[in-house]
Design an enzyme around this catalytic site. Structure first.
Site: not given
Ligand code: AR6
Length: 180
Positions: A13-14, A35-37, A124, A128
């Site tokens: 987990d980041i 997601g991560v955000d 992404s 995304y």
């Molecule tokens: N730690 C590490 N990796 C993670 C975590 C975590 N806690 N949570 C998810 N992932 P995403 P994007 C992985 O959707 O595609 C947001 O709503 C997940 O499995 O977080 O760049 C933003 O506000 C995936 O492989 O980011 C933007 O609107 C990766 O992180 C949009 O999503 C990225 O997934 C950005 O989309």
């Protein structure tokens, strides 16, 4: 490749990483999301959003491929570098160049700030929809390129959220090393 850089790949987990900086896969509004955000803003508390709003009022958000920096709020990391990766639209819309720029701009900012260790999520590849195999090869190539061109002492950690993504990133790294 610089001898001073360590690159590692972990499942995790980041928000839990104790590197100097972690990278957020944000959107251009800088106002949070899923997601991560979402995880970073939840764990880091309101300070991060407050700083994002200040950046917004100065520069009106963050264009795709660019990066901005805030403190880490309540996170173990001292800084969060917010970057906006491209939305996948099939690959013919400059996605690869924009994803590469996201990684390079995070590394440039880290270098400017004297950050010695940084953790990246797989930018992404969630909301995304960037295909993870392609995203991984761009991510590892960008890191290798940056390390080749800058004396960058320290550590770069990719934090993958599931086993498949971890395997894909490791394979991309090994392939890039073989091609050298
Ligand atoms: N730690 C590490 N990796 C993670 C975590 C975590 N806690 N949570 C998810 N992932 P995403 P994007 C992985 O959707 O595609 C947001 O709503 C997940 O499995 O977080 O760049 C933003 O506000 C995936 O492989 O980011 C933007 O609107 C990766 O992180 C949009 O999503 C990225 O997934 C950005 O989309």
């Amino acid at each position: 490749m610089s001898n001073h850089i360590r690159v590692e790949f972990v499942l995790g987990d980041i928000t839990k990483q104790d590197t100097d900086a972690i990278v957020n896969a944000a959107n251009s509004s800088l106002l949070g999301g899923g997601g991560v955000d979402g995880a970073i803003h939840r764990a880091g508390g309101p300070q991060i959003l407050q700083e994002c709003k200040e950046i917004r009022s100065r520069q009106g958000g963050c264009p795709t491929g660019q990066a901005v920096i805030t403190s880490g709020g309540n996170l173990p990391a001292r800084y969060v570098i917010h970057t906006v990766g491209p939305v996948w639209h099939g690959g013919g819309h400059g996605e690869a160049a924009l994803l590469r720029e996201s990684y390079l701009n995070c590394l440039r900012l880290a270098r400017e700030k004297g950050i010695k260790s940084i953790a990246f999520p797989s930018i992404s590849t969630g909301a995304y929809r960037y295909p993870v195999e392609q995203a991984a090869s761009i991510a590892v190539a960008a890191v290798r390129e940056f390390a080749d061109n800058h004396d960058l002492p320290g550590q770069i950690r990719f934090v993958l959220f599931n086993d498949r993504h971890l395997a894909v990133y490791l394979a991309a790294w090994n392939k890039a090393a073989e091609c050298q």
